[in-house]
Motif scaffolding. Structure first.
Motif, PDB file in Angstrom:
ATOM      1  N   ALA A  14     -16.247  13.624   4.183  1.00  0.00           N
ATOM      2  CA  ALA A  14     -16.253  12.183   3.954  1.00  0.00           C
ATOM      3  C   ALA A  14     -17.462  11.588   4.648  1.00  0.00           C
ATOM      4  CB  ALA A  14     -14.971  11.572   4.500  1.00  0.00           C
ATOM      5  N   ARG A  23     -12.492   5.210  12.591  1.00  0.00           N
ATOM      6  CA  ARG A  23     -12.362   5.279  11.133  1.00  0.00           C
ATOM      7  C   ARG A  23     -10.998   4.750  10.724  1.00  0.00           C
ATOM      8  NH1 ARG A  23     -11.746  10.306   9.604  1.00  0.00           N
ATOM      9  NH2 ARG A  23     -12.275   9.909   7.446  1.00  0.00           N
ATOM     10  N   VAL A  75      -9.738   7.432 -16.730  1.00  0.00           N
ATOM     11  CA  VAL A  75     -10.543   8.358 -15.934  1.00  0.00           C
ATOM     12  C   VAL A  75     -10.852   9.578 -16.787  1.00  0.00           C
ATOM     13  CG1 VAL A  75     -10.664   9.767 -13.846  1.00  0.00           C
ATOM     14  CG2 VAL A  75      -9.450   7.592 -13.796  1.00  0.00           C
ATOM     15  N   SER A 100       0.833  -1.197   0.000  1.00  0.00           N
ATOM     16  CA  SER A 100       0.000   0.000   0.000  1.00  0.00           C
ATOM     17  C   SER A 100       0.868   1.249   0.000  1.00  0.00           C
ATOM     18  CB  SER A 100      -0.955  -0.008   1.187  1.00  0.00           C
ATOM     19  OG  SER A 100      -0.235  -0.240   2.359  1.00  0.00           O
ATOM     20  N   LYS A 127      -8.589   3.621   6.988  1.00  0.00           N
ATOM     21  CA  LYS A 127      -8.298   4.149   5.657  1.00  0.00           C
ATOM     22  C   LYS A 127      -9.455   3.870   4.702  1.00  0.00           C
ATOM     23  CE  LYS A 127      -4.107   3.293   3.534  1.00  0.00           C
ATOM     24  NZ  LYS A 127      -2.817   2.676   3.428  1.00  0.00           N
ATOM     25  N   HIS A 128      -9.583   4.715   3.722  1.00  0.00           N
ATOM     26  CA  HIS A 128     -10.553   4.508   2.652  1.00  0.00           C
ATOM     27  C   HIS A 128     -11.965   4.253   3.158  1.00  0.00           C
ATOM     28  CE1 HIS A 128      -7.087   4.630   0.187  1.00  0.00           C
ATOM     29  NE2 HIS A 128      -6.635   3.455   0.552  1.00  0.00           N
ATOM     30  N   GLU A 129     -12.410   5.107   4.044  1.00  0.00           N
ATOM     31  CA  GLU A 129     -13.796   5.098   4.537  1.00  0.00           C
ATOM     32  C   GLU A 129     -14.188   3.872   5.356  1.00  0.00           C
ATOM     33  OE1 GLU A 129     -14.228   8.140   4.457  1.00  0.00           O
ATOM     34  OE2 GLU A 129     -16.202   8.277   3.561  1.00  0.00           O
ATOM     35  N   SER A 149      -7.666  15.302 -10.102  1.00  0.00           N
ATOM     36  CA  SER A 149      -8.268  13.989 -10.206  1.00  0.00           C
ATOM     37  C   SER A 149      -7.221  12.886 -10.007  1.00  0.00           C
ATOM     38  CB  SER A 149      -8.925  13.906 -11.568  1.00  0.00           C
ATOM     39  OG  SER A 149      -9.725  12.809 -11.677  1.00  0.00           O
ATOM     40  N   ASN A 155      -4.491   8.831  -4.115  1.00  0.00           N
ATOM     41  CA  ASN A 155      -4.832   8.675  -2.711  1.00  0.00           C
ATOM     42  C   ASN A 155      -5.648   7.440  -2.446  1.00  0.00           C
ATOM     43  OD1 ASN A 155      -4.376  10.110  -0.403  1.00  0.00           O
ATOM     44  ND2 ASN A 155      -5.161  11.962  -1.359  1.00  0.00           N
ATOM     45  N   ARG A 156      -6.613   7.253  -3.310  1.00  0.00           N
ATOM     46  CA  ARG A 156      -7.559   6.173  -3.098  1.00  0.00           C
ATOM     47  C   ARG A 156      -6.895   4.812  -3.270  1.00  0.00           C
ATOM     48  NH1 ARG A 156     -13.381   5.908  -5.748  1.00  0.00           N
ATOM     49  NH2 ARG A 156     -13.844   3.735  -5.315  1.00  0.00           N
ATOM     50  N   TYR A 157      -5.897   4.757  -4.139  1.00  0.00           N
ATOM     51  CA  TYR A 157      -5.255   3.466  -4.396  1.00  0.00           C
ATOM     52  C   TYR A 157      -3.863   3.397  -3.773  1.00  0.00           C
ATOM     53  CZ  TYR A 157      -9.286   2.741  -7.274  1.00  0.00           C
ATOM     54  OH  TYR A 157     -10.586   2.603  -7.683  1.00  0.00           O
ATOM     55  N   ASP A 158      -3.661   4.172  -2.735  1.00  0.00           N
ATOM     56  CA  ASP A 158      -2.434   4.074  -1.945  1.00  0.00           C
ATOM     57  C   ASP A 158      -1.166   4.308  -2.738  1.00  0.00           C
ATOM     58  OD1 ASP A 158      -3.787   3.553   0.401  1.00  0.00           O
ATOM     59  OD2 ASP A 158      -3.881   1.417   0.016  1.00  0.00           O
ATOM     60  N   ASN A 179     -15.394  11.018  -8.300  1.00  0.00           N
ATOM     61  CA  ASN A 179     -14.644  12.235  -8.651  1.00  0.00           C
ATOM     62  C   ASN A 179     -15.530  13.468  -8.539  1.00  0.00           C
ATOM     63  OD1 ASN A 179     -12.400  10.714  -9.276  1.00  0.00           O
ATOM     64  ND2 ASN A 179     -13.230  10.283 -11.309  1.00  0.00           N
ATOM     65  N   THR A 196      -9.371  12.752   3.776  1.00  0.00           N
ATOM     66  CA  THR A 196      -9.963  11.430   3.606  1.00  0.00           C
ATOM     67  C   THR A 196      -9.048  10.326   4.101  1.00  0.00           C
ATOM     68  OG1 THR A 196      -9.134  11.351   1.361  1.00  0.00           O
ATOM     69  CG2 THR A 196     -11.378  12.089   1.640  1.00  0.00           C
ATOM     70  N   LEU A 198     -12.445  13.309 -17.221  1.00  0.00           N
ATOM     71  CA  LEU A 198     -12.614  14.451 -16.326  1.00  0.00           C
ATOM     72  C   LEU A 198     -14.056  14.934 -16.302  1.00  0.00           C
ATOM     73  CD1 LEU A 198     -11.148  16.497 -14.514  1.00  0.00           C
ATOM     74  CD2 LEU A 198     -10.864  17.925 -16.524  1.00  0.00           C
ATOM     75  N   PRO A 214      -3.841  -2.818  -3.682  1.00  0.00           N
ATOM     76  CA  PRO A 214      -4.534  -1.733  -4.371  1.00  0.00           C
ATOM     77  C   PRO A 214      -4.257  -1.694  -5.873  1.00  0.00           C
ATOM     78  CG  PRO A 214      -2.938  -0.882  -2.774  1.00  0.00           C
ATOM     79  CD  PRO A 214      -3.046  -2.337  -2.546  1.00  0.00           C
ATOM     80  N   LYS A 245      -6.412  12.441  -6.413  1.00  0.00           N
ATOM     81  CA  LYS A 245      -7.475  11.697  -5.736  1.00  0.00           C
ATOM     82  C   LYS A 245      -7.336  10.211  -5.973  1.00  0.00           C
ATOM     83  CE  LYS A 245     -10.929  14.644  -4.534  1.00  0.00           C
ATOM     84  NZ  LYS A 245     -11.960  15.543  -4.932  1.00  0.00           N
ATOM     85  N   VAL A 246      -7.140   9.857  -7.242  1.00  0.00           N
ATOM     86  CA  VAL A 246      -6.999   8.432  -7.560  1.00  0.00           C
ATOM     87  C   VAL A 246      -5.775   7.876  -6.840  1.00  0.00           C
ATOM     88  CG1 VAL A 246      -6.549   6.792  -9.408  1.00  0.00           C
ATOM     89  CG2 VAL A 246      -8.225   8.600  -9.734  1.00  0.00           C
ATOM     90  N   VAL A 274      -6.855  -0.563  -9.495  1.00  0.00           N
ATOM     91  CA  VAL A 274      -6.719   0.781 -10.069  1.00  0.00           C
ATOM     92  C   VAL A 274      -7.459   0.840 -11.411  1.00  0.00           C
ATOM     93  CG1 VAL A 274      -5.071   2.467 -10.962  1.00  0.00           C
ATOM     94  CG2 VAL A 274      -4.484   1.107  -8.974  1.00  0.00           C
ATOM     95  N   SER A 313      -5.819   8.497   3.971  1.00  0.00           N
ATOM     96  CA  SER A 313      -4.528   8.148   3.411  1.00  0.00           C
ATOM     97  C   SER A 313      -3.954   9.320   2.618  1.00  0.00           C
ATOM     98  CB  SER A 313      -4.711   6.938   2.510  1.00  0.00           C
ATOM     99  OG  SER A 313      -3.993   7.092   1.323  1.00  0.00           O
ATOM    100  N   LEU A 373       2.509   2.657  -3.274  1.00  0.00           N
ATOM    101  CA  LEU A 373       2.902   2.576  -4.679  1.00  0.00           C
ATOM    102  C   LEU A 373       3.582   3.871  -5.119  1.00  0.00           C
ATOM    103  CD1 LEU A 373      -0.456   1.100  -6.024  1.00  0.00           C
ATOM    104  CD2 LEU A 373       1.678  -0.131  -5.654  1.00  0.00           C
TER     105      LEU A 373
END
Lengths: 444, 816
Positions: B36, B64, B330, A252, B66-68, A352, A358-361, B24, A405, B332, B322, A355-356, B326, A407, A254
């Motif tokens: 959050a 809480r 993505v 976690s 990580k990741h909600e 963006s 962050n979300r995927y470590d 997003n 949020t 925008l 993770p 954010k990604v 992925v 991480s 990367l």
């Protein structure tokens, strides 16, 4: 107690639930409600969201392999794995080099033939002849390429299978032999930067937040983005790979790199050719080969309903055979606009990406600080300063935003073009302490 | 008699889920990042912790990850209804279960909460068929107030069998839907069956819906479905009617919990069906049983209990690499990302894990039994358990299970006796304050006595300060989960508005939000205590600071602050004066928010633990202590560096800072800190400092000391005071204070700014209060300045000239 009573009761509208229910049941009785749809949706949401109701899937092959590999690579077998990969790589890279060489000599030869033909145009040859020759030459070079590519594909496939089988068997053996050593989830975070002579860099520790502060590292460096995505096993160096990338693949923490790409034609995605080549120089043991990944992305694009990628859009490729990144964020960046503001699509794309990440470590991210790959004429000193300030300030904002949020990014690398002047590099790196809060010394 | 070892009914348990992730997304309407969803849940959860009812398990905490990832810790009781056999439960006991479930439901309904998660696995019973409902707040905590905004993606009520028809059709929120669910559960017990064990989800859903379109008793249809018509026909008719009314298809025909509880069936059996457990004698109780469940949980954490790892061990938190999930693409504008993996590990897994408390019970077993029930007023028996640990650093004491156990038990006792035990509370609070009871202890220190009148203060009517409040709240300590939650925002706003309406003489100054924040986080479920604490705090420490024109008050405060810096850190003060780095440039937010704007909350809590014990002057010493900690940097810094340094206060070590402040506070005579604008409970008398104006003290670098304080020092601590008498020799000879040093002002050559020039040894002044007395105040002032220049600390000037002293000086203090 001195204060006066001056009661005003907050009125919250109380719903008449019974009435609402009665109306609903009434509608239902009158057949005004599509029961099939309700039941179907309900079943779907239970199935999709609640484990007990879901179809129990076995973990995928990738997940099993990921677990095996992660345990193995964090055991005493690390060295063995590295040697294995080191051995595999030259077989592919030599073939790639051979292909490139033969293709280029073939092309040279074709060129010669073509030149002579063209010189004789309207004397001995007709335009049709030339077209025929062109066709013929194209198909022969294509044939040659195809042959090489299929050979490469076969070789890579073979290597990948062998390798993955070997890892799995190693793992089960290990499991029988002795308990594995403790498994850390973090890879060690010393990026393997091969120092080159003209490379400049500087590091900072910064704090974000006004009262409670989080600590991050910022490194600013000038280098070619290709250096960060160089082949893991260097074709002409005998040195061992240090294993950082391998340790981190399924962790976690990367490493990611943002790479700017132009917007391509409809239904096309275009990645940096040099990166594609680097990634092709050895077998990708964990993910699909980069060209397959790109094909898949084009396929995704088609099914997304969009025709082409616009500035701010990005696609992500995964790698285990590049020197400093697991993830490459290919950000579509429009070169036409030289002036940007914080609402520009490329900046929003950067947000963006953060954010990604962050979300995927993805805890280490490299971004091009000028949103340019290399220096050009019109990039004056003041232009560069303005652009860097914009990117830095926006990045800071995005980091604060996403730190809420949980991480967060531990290291942000700011990449400046390799050919940047000493003076400009210094000015931009001096900007960092004024934009970010550089850590004060701790008083004890 | 040997102590009976029986199963402990109450245990700690945890379950986990993942809150809805924002995709997003754009920013929210006020331009700030979206909250959050796990934080919104965090805020809503809090009120559940305060619920106390025999028929409800107690919620303990929410965490809480990580990741909600969200984890809820709750009491677990006995075993769940679906683990116990449905068959052969006697009618009496079914009645008991029915009644107690209703009692629990009725309690939450009265608190405007619907269960919506009622199914046998959430009905817990013990060996005597007592019931506690489990996880009754799940629906409440995962739904927002506005339009039932959903904070999770999964439906609440994971067993379709017990869901009322109107909910299947999409109407949520009616308390009577819970009545239906309970009806179903009781029906199962009555018939000794499990509902529709072999039917698939859609069939069950359709079956329940089909009840709406057909007539006749739902209960009878269920009986028919499960071949229990005989049982159905033989049911006690009152009971049958009641159960059938619970299963009325239309909610308006269902009774409310209140109505059910008052039905004749229950009234007749009241005695036998109420919650009753076999009360154990005090000697039979296991150590854990002597404590409240919330205390157990708190102590469990101190024994190294980690709910994350317990859940991981049981496979409830699984992490996938993770990189495997992925997305590839993505976009925008459409904020689409592809592909959208939904991994198995993010689904809601409703299993509940019982936390392992062995460590804790082992530790508690070692604690002397008497420590569980300390006797406060029995001099023969000591209650100062853990005294030997008192000298350990605070961080260690706060993490030591035994120590915290003693403190929590002791303070719980003391608080029960409040306000009569206030003096004892203050004495104990001087040692340290256990974090577990901080809010209540603070309130006691601040003399708060809740009366219920907060309820009646207007917190709603819009007024002109609303706009500023709206701006400040989303910027107030937002790293904190409580304060950044919508519930936190709502409560902070109410507190601020209540404060403003109850102080028509004051205005809202920015900073009041920060000042309120510590009281809100320590009393999140008790707004009244939070409010009253603030209400009493402000006059004590910030009297009149919130006047519309507070410039005089602030000026006086900062002047006094400067004087105190000079008093304790003369060299530093000299340097700051040279570079004109005056307190106006950095100390206003310190003062106006009592440091709550400059430090993160966990530091403020420790700071205020001390502050609340001190008087109105204590904050000044904290300010000095902060400067003292930064001394080495400050002394080398120029004006610009100082500004930069204070724009973002470096990491101050609170422990050191507080100790330094304490030390200075103890050493400093009270009158040194005299300010005119202080809220006084006692009148000043003539030999205190009176009649002094801001313009006077602004001229003086060193503070004044009162005659009273000087005499006190001379009498009680003669070794800690040095008096310089500047009168001419003749006057001195006529009368003087014993031990004072006569330095006739006219003979002094103050142009030579060295201590040697007046023939005084530096070490005779070390660590002593130096008092300069003279007939002429100006002369005294000039000499004091000279001493400060020589970097002598604790220099003061006698207020009013020496002549006042003559009349009150005890005869034994006259020198000859």
């Amino acid at each position: 107690m001195f204060f006066e009573e001056n009661s005003v009761i907050e009125d919250k509208a109380k719903k008449d639930f019974d009435q609402l229910d009665a109306e609903l049941i009434d509608k239902f009785r009158k057949n005004e409600i599509n029961v099939d749809e309700i039941v179907k949706n309900l079943e779907k949401i239970y199935k999709d969201e609640i484990l007990e109701c879901s179809d129990k899937n076995c973990p995928s092959d990738d997940q099993i392999f990921a677990q095996c590999y992660h345990q193995l690579v964090h055991s005493s077998s690390l060295q063995e794995i590295l040697v294995k990969e080191q051995d595999y790589a030259p077989k592919i890279s030599s073939l790639v080099l051979k292909m490139e060489k033969e293709l280029s000599s073939l092309n040279e030869m074709h060129q010669e033939v073509m030149d002579t033909k063209i010189n004789l145009l309207d004397v001995e040859t007709t335009p049709d002849d030339i077209n025929d020759l062109l066709k013929q030459q194209y198909s022969s070079s294509n044939l040659m390429r195809k042959q090489f590519e299929s050979e490469l594909e076969a070789k890579r496939g073979h290597q990948k299978n062998e390798y993955r089988e070997w890892v799995t068997s190693r793992m089960s053996q290990k499991f029988l032999d002795s308990p594995t050593t403790a498994i850390g989830n973090k890879s060690s975070m010393f990026p393997n930067i091969h120092k080159t002579a003209d490379r400049r860099e500087e590091s900072f520790t910064i704090h974000l937040g006004s009262q409670l502060k989080s600590t991050h590292n910022i490194r600013i460096l000038s280098a070619d983005i290709i250096d960060l995505c160089s082949p893991l096993v260097n074709e002409n160096s005998e040195s061992m790979i240090n294993g950082n990338i391998q340790l981190g693949i399924y962790s976690s923490s990367l490493c990611g790199v943002v790479c700017l790409v132009p917007s391509a034609s409809a239904f096309q995605v275009m990645a940096n050719q040099k990166i594609i080549r680097n990634a092709s120089l050895s077998t990708e043991f964990h993910f699909s080969q980069i060209d397959e990944q790109l094909d898949q992305i084009q396929h995704d694009l088609k099914s997304s309903g969009e025709t082409r990628l616009k500035p701010g859009d990005f696609f992500i490729t995964k790698h285990s055979n590049l020197s400093q990144c697991h993830l490459i964020f290919h950000l579509v960046c429009d070169d036409s606009t030289n002036e940007m503001n914080s609402r520009h699509p490329c900046i929003m794309g950067l947000r963006s990406i953060l954010k990604v990440a962050n979300r995927y470590d993805c805890t280490q991210l490299t971004i091009p600080a000028l949103l340019k790959n290399e220096m050009s004429e019109e990039m004056t000193l003041s232009w560069c300063m303005r652009r860097a300030e914009l990117v830095l300030k926006c990045t800071k904002g995005f980091m604060i935003e996403s730190s809420s949020t949980g991480s967060e990014l531990s290291t942000l690398q700011l990449l400046l073009p390799a050919d940047i002047s000493e003076e400009l590099f210094t000015s931009i790196s001096q900007m960092i302490p004024s934009i970010f809060r550089v850590a004060n010394t701790k008083f004890l | 008699m040997s102590p009976a070892v029986s199963k402990i009914n109450s245990q700690l348990s945890a379950f986990t889920f993942i809150a809805k992730l924002w995709q997003n997304e754009a920013v929210s309407s006020n331009g700030l990042p979206l909250t959050a969803n796990s934080i919104s849940i965090f805020g809503r959860f809090q009120i559940l912790k305060s619920f106390r009812n025999d028929n409800l398990t107690q919620y303990l905490n929410i965490e809480r990850g990580k990741h909600e990832r969200t984890i809820v810790i709750s009491e677990y009781y006995g075993s769940s209804l679906n683990e116990t056999s449905n068959k052969n439960i006697q009618y009496e006991n079914i009645l008991k279960i029915f009644y107690q479930c209703m009692t629990g439901l009725s309690f939450i309904h009265n608190n405007d909460i619907v269960h919506h998660n009622l199914e046998p696995s959430n009905v817990l019973i013990d060996e005597w068929h007592n019931v506690k409902l489990f996880n009754y707040g799940f629906y409440y905590m995962t739904r927002g107030d506005e339009d039932c905004e959903e904070y999770v993606t999964f439906p609440i009520g994971s067993n379709i069998r017990y869901i009322a028809p109107e909910r299947i059709l999409g109407n949520n929120g009616n308390p009577k839907s819970d009545v239906w669910s309970l009806g179903m559960i009781i029906a199962e017990l009555v018939f000794g069956i499990s509902l529709w064990t072999n039917l698939k989800f859609p069939i069950i859903a359709r079956k329940i819906l089909s009840y709406c379109t057909t007539t006749g008793s739902v209960l009878e249809k269920i009986a028919r479905d499960h071949n229990c018509l005989e049982v159905y026909n033989n049911l006690n008719s009152d009971f049958k009617d009641l159960l059938e009314s619970c299963l009325a298809v239309e909610s308006k025909n269902r009774p409310t919990c209140h109505e059910i509880l008052n039905s004749s069936i229950f009234i007749h059996h009241q005695e036998s069906i109420a919650f009753k457990v076999h009360k154990k004698g005090i000697r039979e109780l296991a150590p854990m049983e002597r404590l409240e469940i919330s205390q157990i949980y708190y102590l469990w954490q101190l024994t190294g209990g980690d709910v994350h790892s317990e859940l991981k061990k049981e496979g409830l938190i699984r992490s996938e690499a993770p990189i495997l999930t992925v997305p590839r693409l993505v976009l925008l504008q459409s904020s689409k990302s592809m592909p959208n993996y939904k991994s198995q590990s993010s689904l809601f897994d409703q299993r509940v894990v019982i936390l392992n408390t062995k460590n804790l019970s082992d530790r508690l077993a070692l604690i002397p039994k008497r420590a569980f029930y300390p006797l406060l007023h029995c001099p023969r028996l000591p209650y100062n358990f853990g005294a030997e640990m008192r000298n350990l650093p605070l961080v260690i004491r706060e993490r030591n299970i035994e120590y915290q156990f003693y403190r929590v038990v002791l303070f719980s006792r003391l608080l029960k006796g409040y306000p009569y035990t206030r003096d004892l509370i203050i004495e104990e609070a001087k040692k340290d304050i256990p974090p577990f009871l901080r809010g209540k202890i603070w309130a006691a220190l601040l003399n708060v006595i809740p009366t219920g009148r907060y309820e009646k203060v207007d917190k709603v009517t819009p007024n002109q300060t609303d706009r500023q409040i709206e701006v400040d709240i989303p910027r107030c300590h937002q790293y904190d989960e409580l304060l950044s939650s919508p519930t936190g925002h709502y409560k902070l706003k109410r507190l601020l508005k209540a404060w403003v309406t109850s102080h028509p003489q004051y205005v809202y100054w920015q900073g009041l939000d920060s000042l309120t924040a510590p009281f809100l986080v320590t009393n999140f479920n008790d707004e009244e205590t939070a409010f009253l604490s603030l209400y009493n705090f402000i006059p004590k420490y910030l009297h009149n600071f919130f006047l519309k024109d507070n410039s005089i008050i602030i000026k006086e405060y900062l002047t006094k602050f400067s004087q105190l810096v000079t008093f304790h850190e003369p060299a530093l003060s000299k340097h700051l004066n040279t570079i004109s780095f005056i307190p106006e440039l950095f100390a206003i937010p310190w003062v106006l928010t009592m440091f709550s704007h400059v430090f993160p909350l966990h530091k403020i809590l420790h700071l205020w633990d001390r502050l609340l014990i001190g008087d109105s002057s204590y904050p000044l010493f904290i300010g000095v202590a902060i400067l003292k900690q930064l001394k080495s940097t400050l002394r080398e810094a120029g004006f610009n560096e100082c500004i930069l340094l204070f724009s973002d206060l470096p990491d101050i070590i609170m422990d050191t800072c507080v100790i330094a402040a304490d030390e200075m506070y103890e050493k400093t005579p009270k009158s040194i800190c005299h300010r005119k604008h202080v809220w006084r409970t006692e009148e000043l008398e003539i030999f205190d400092i009176t009649n002094i104006e801001l313009s006077d003290i602004q001229k003086e670098i060193s503070p004044r000391i009162s005659a009273n304080n000087l005499i006190y020092l001379l009498k009680e601590k003669p070794n800690q005071v040095v008096v310089f008498d500047l009168r001419p020799q003749n006057d001195y000879k006529r009368w003087h204070i014993r031990g004072s040093i006569n330095l006739p002002y006219t003979n002094l050559m103050l142009s030579d700014r060295r201590l040697e020039s007046i023939n005084v040894e530096r070490n005779t002044l070390q660590d002593k209060v130096v008092v300069v007395i003279s007939v002429s105040h100006d002369n005294a002032s000039l000499f004091a300045d000279f001493l400060v220049d020589c970097e002598i600390s604790m220099v003061s000037i006698l207020h009013n000239s020496i002549n006042t002293l003559h009349s009150i000086l005890p005869s034994n203090l006259f020198g000859t």
